[in-house]
Design an enzyme around this catalytic site. Structure first.
Site, PDB file in Angstrom:
ATOM      1  N   HIS A   1      -0.821  -6.010   2.691  1.00 51.62           N
ATOM      2  CA  HIS A   1       0.598  -6.326   2.873  1.00 51.62           C
ATOM      3  C   HIS A   1       0.818  -7.573   3.730  1.00 51.62           C
ATOM      4  O   HIS A   1       1.949  -8.035   3.856  1.00 51.62           O
ATOM      5  CB  HIS A   1       1.340  -5.137   3.501  1.00 51.62           C
ATOM      6  CG  HIS A   1       1.071  -5.001   4.963  1.00 51.62           C
ATOM      7  ND1 HIS A   1      -0.133  -4.529   5.458  1.00 51.62           N
ATOM      8  CD2 HIS A   1       1.833  -5.317   6.043  1.00 51.62           C
ATOM      9  CE1 HIS A   1      -0.090  -4.552   6.781  1.00 51.62           C
ATOM     10  NE2 HIS A   1       1.096  -5.018   7.159  1.00 51.62           N
TER      11      HIS A   1
ATOM     12  N   HIS B   1       4.015 -11.910   5.387  1.00 51.76           N
ATOM     13  CA  HIS B   1       4.155 -10.455   5.469  1.00 51.76           C
ATOM     14  C   HIS B   1       4.960  -9.997   4.259  1.00 51.76           C
ATOM     15  O   HIS B   1       6.098 -10.412   4.078  1.00 51.76           O
ATOM     16  CB  HIS B   1       4.866 -10.081   6.777  1.00 51.76           C
ATOM     17  CG  HIS B   1       4.718  -8.656   7.138  1.00 51.76           C
ATOM     18  ND1 HIS B   1       5.496  -7.661   6.580  1.00 51.76           N
ATOM     19  CD2 HIS B   1       3.868  -8.037   7.996  1.00 51.76           C
ATOM     20  CE1 HIS B   1       5.133  -6.494   7.094  1.00 51.76           C
ATOM     21  NE2 HIS B   1       4.144  -6.699   7.946  1.00 51.76           N
TER      22      HIS B   1
END
Length: 161
Positions: A67, A82
């Site tokens: 992620h 992110h």
């Protein structure tokens, strides 16, 4: 004629990492990002799941949950991409990465894909956030103009000390 006396610019342009609607990092619905606790940058609500390098450098971080991806530039700037908010809880399921730690990437290289439908269907925010995490290297970060962007489009200028 020879530009001997022209002041050298210390500015670097940063590209959109995904296609979608860009917003200032202060608009992210997570205090860690919106208060710039991690650093300044921008966020994009993606229109598709392809993720590209917003700047060139070396892949310095790749979370096991896929992620978050870190790129360190030649100047030592650490740039964190992110993917989504709290998506660490999805244990990597919506992400496919095309890179590994230590890889050199150029601006615009494909880094990953994310299944934005899976992310939103599970109730998570799919915003892609780009953060400059070692702000001490920077003198300034330009403001973001909200609107539609495509990956590779110049969206922010950062200036080194």
């Amino acid at each position: 004629m020879f530009n001997f006396f022209k002041k050298k610019s210390n500015g670097v342009e940063v590209d959109a990492a995904v296609d979608g609607k860009i917003m200032p990092i202060t608009d992210v619905k997570d205090d860690v990002f919106s208060t710039k606790m991690l650093g300044d940058g921008y966020a994009i609500k993606p229109s598709d799941g392809h993720v590209y390098a917003p700047i060139g450098g070396t892949i310095s971080t790749l979370f096991p949950t896929k992620h978050a991806i870190g790129i360190t530039t030649e100047q030592g700037l650490e740039v964190l991409i992110h993917l989504g908010l709290d998506t660490v809880e999805l244990k990597g399921a919506p992400f496919t990465v095309n890179i590994k730690k230590g890889d050199k990437v150029k601006r615009g290289d494909s880094l990953a894909t994310m299944d934005i439908k899976m992310i939103t269907d599970k109730g998570y925010d799919d915003s892609a956030i780009v953060v400059y995490t070692n702000m001490k290297l920077l003198k300034s970060v330009s403001t973001i103009n909200s609107g539609q962007v495509t990956h590779g489009q110049k969206v922010q200028t950062i200036e080194f000390n």
